[in-house]
Design a protein around this motif. Structure first.
Motif, mmCIF file in Angstrom:
data_model
loop_
_atom_site.group_PDB
_atom_site.id
_atom_site.type_symbol
_atom_site.label_atom_id
_atom_site.label_comp_id
_atom_site.label_asym_id
_atom_site.label_seq_id
_atom_site.Cartn_x
_atom_site.Cartn_y
_atom_site.Cartn_z
ATOM 1 N N PRO A 59 -15.284 -39.301 44.821
ATOM 2 C CA PRO A 59 -14.133 -39.512 46.022
ATOM 3 C C PRO A 59 -14.387 -38.847 47.298
ATOM 4 O O PRO A 59 -15.209 -37.749 47.215
ATOM 5 N N GLY A 60 -14.154 -39.459 48.234
ATOM 6 C CA GLY A 60 -14.590 -38.871 49.540
ATOM 7 C C GLY A 60 -15.717 -39.155 50.409
ATOM 8 O O GLY A 60 -16.131 -38.897 51.582
ATOM 9 N N ALA A 61 -16.438 -40.262 49.797
ATOM 10 C CA ALA A 61 -17.683 -40.626 50.170
ATOM 11 C C ALA A 61 -17.464 -42.111 50.819
ATOM 12 O O ALA A 61 -18.573 -42.941 50.417
ATOM 13 N N GLU A 62 -16.267 -42.383 51.235
ATOM 14 C CA GLU A 62 -16.058 -43.991 51.618
ATOM 15 C C GLU A 62 -17.001 -44.363 52.377
ATOM 16 O O GLU A 62 -17.774 -45.662 52.585
ATOM 17 N N ASP A 63 -17.440 -43.540 53.834
ATOM 18 C CA ASP A 63 -18.468 -43.926 54.704
ATOM 19 C C ASP A 63 -20.100 -43.662 54.395
ATOM 20 O O ASP A 63 -20.428 -42.474 54.136
ATOM 21 N N GLY A 64 -20.380 -44.723 53.547
ATOM 22 C CA GLY A 64 -21.931 -44.482 52.857
ATOM 23 C C GLY A 64 -22.802 -44.058 53.805
ATOM 24 O O GLY A 64 -23.649 -42.952 53.406
ATOM 25 N N ALA A 65 -22.803 -44.437 55.117
ATOM 26 C CA ALA A 65 -23.939 -43.768 56.094
ATOM 27 C C ALA A 65 -23.567 -42.265 56.435
ATOM 28 O O ALA A 65 -24.686 -41.631 56.296
ATOM 29 N N ARG A 66 -22.553 -41.927 56.447
ATOM 30 C CA ARG A 66 -22.113 -40.644 56.919
ATOM 31 C C ARG A 66 -22.514 -39.648 55.605
ATOM 32 O O ARG A 66 -22.894 -38.680 55.505
ATOM 33 N N TYR A 100 -11.411 -39.885 36.697
ATOM 34 C CA TYR A 100 -10.001 -39.509 36.234
ATOM 35 C C TYR A 100 -8.865 -39.060 37.163
ATOM 36 O O TYR A 100 -7.867 -38.530 36.958
ATOM 37 N N LEU A 101 -9.240 -39.167 38.596
ATOM 38 C CA LEU A 101 -8.367 -38.631 39.658
ATOM 39 C C LEU A 101 -7.891 -37.408 39.519
ATOM 40 O O LEU A 101 -6.662 -37.429 39.414
ATOM 41 N N CYS A 102 -8.563 -36.406 39.283
ATOM 42 C CA CYS A 102 -7.968 -34.929 39.299
ATOM 43 C C CYS A 102 -6.866 -34.798 40.509
ATOM 44 O O CYS A 102 -7.465 -35.132 41.447
ATOM 45 N N PRO A 103 -5.727 -34.299 40.492
ATOM 46 C CA PRO A 103 -5.235 -34.283 41.505
ATOM 47 C C PRO A 103 -5.514 -33.153 42.507
ATOM 48 O O PRO A 103 -5.313 -33.376 43.785
ATOM 49 N N ASP A 104 -6.353 -32.194 42.075
ATOM 50 C CA ASP A 104 -6.920 -31.415 43.365
ATOM 51 C C ASP A 104 -8.185 -31.697 43.624
ATOM 52 O O ASP A 104 -8.956 -30.950 44.653
#
Length: 250
Positions: free
Chosen positions: A42-49, A93-97
């Protein structure tokens, strides 16, 4: 004679090592050329970045409570040392935190998802894709496992009812993925009942297309503003090549 035999053996060994190294290098180049089919944390949407900031520390892997994440080796598709996961084995599992994002020391995993009112709905690890040939729901067999396990049920995956013309008595209950809502957690792929999953999560770049800017949505205010401020098109659609006219855009 012994010296000659030694030199011949040494030469053969050097050639074998050289050819083996060249083969391995070519294989790795082909394998990692486009960072093929690697589902990122999660949070790695921009692959190059992500690849430019990730220092291969493994802290996100360590803090994942479900052991979903692992660091890539030479045998994996992802870049060596970078975190990834395989949805069929262990999904997210999409942990809330979202502890993996919190653990990242370099912001390779974008911390905007930790902001108030963001949460897991803002994540985008990939998009689920259904194979209608192997999905038994498309055969007329009642199966809604992927729909039931989806954490965004009736939003990311919906069931579409369709009349079964073959029997004339039953209805198909077909899973339909909403690409703009699906976050790519992989719970559906993990739960799929077929030998090889009939629903798979793929990186967004593998699934999403791109519409040219010469297509305008008449109901979209931003598109209308773009048309208003666009420079006049110098091509004449009656005399010039129509393809050139379309590709010129606005």
């Amino acid at each position: 004679m012994q010296r000659r035999a030694f030199l011949q053996t040494a030469l053969k060994g050097a050639l074998l090592c050289g050819s083996g190294g060249a083969f391995l290098a070519a294989m790795l180049k082909a394998k990692h050329g486009k960072d093929s089919y690697a589902l990122r944390p999660p949070g790695a949407e921009d692959g190059a970045r992500f690849l430019s900031l990730c220092i291969r520390c493994g802290l996100c892997v360590k803090d994942c409570p479900y052991n979903t994440l692992k660091l890539a080796t030479l045998l994996d598709y992802a870049r060596v040392g970078t975190p990834f996961f395989e949805a069929r084995k262990v999904p997210c599992y999409l942990c809330p935190d979202i502890p993996c994002i919190k653990a990242c020391p370099t912001d390779a995993l974008d911390k905007k998802h930790l902001e108030k009112n963001q949460g897991v709905d803002s994540l985008k690890m990939g998009v689920a894709v259904v194979d209608p040939i192997s999905c038994v729901a498309f055969w007329g067999i009642r199966c809604d496992v992927c729909y039931r396990v989806c954490p965004l049920i009736d939003r990311a995956i919906k069931l579409e009812t369709k009349h079964n013309e073959r029997t004339g008595k039953h209805a198909y209950m077909l899973p339909v993925v909403q690409n703009d809502v699906c976050v790519g957690c992989g719970l559906c792929e993990r739960a799929c009942i077929t030998k090889e999953p009939a629903i798979r999560v793929l990186p967004v770049a593998f699934v999403s297309g791109e519409v040219g800017n010469h297509y305008v949505k008449g109901w979209d205010a931003k598109d209308q503003e773009r048309v208003k401020n666009a420079k006049p098109n110098t091509l004449n659609p009656r005399t010039d090549n129509p393809l050139d006219y379309l590709n010129k855009g606005l």
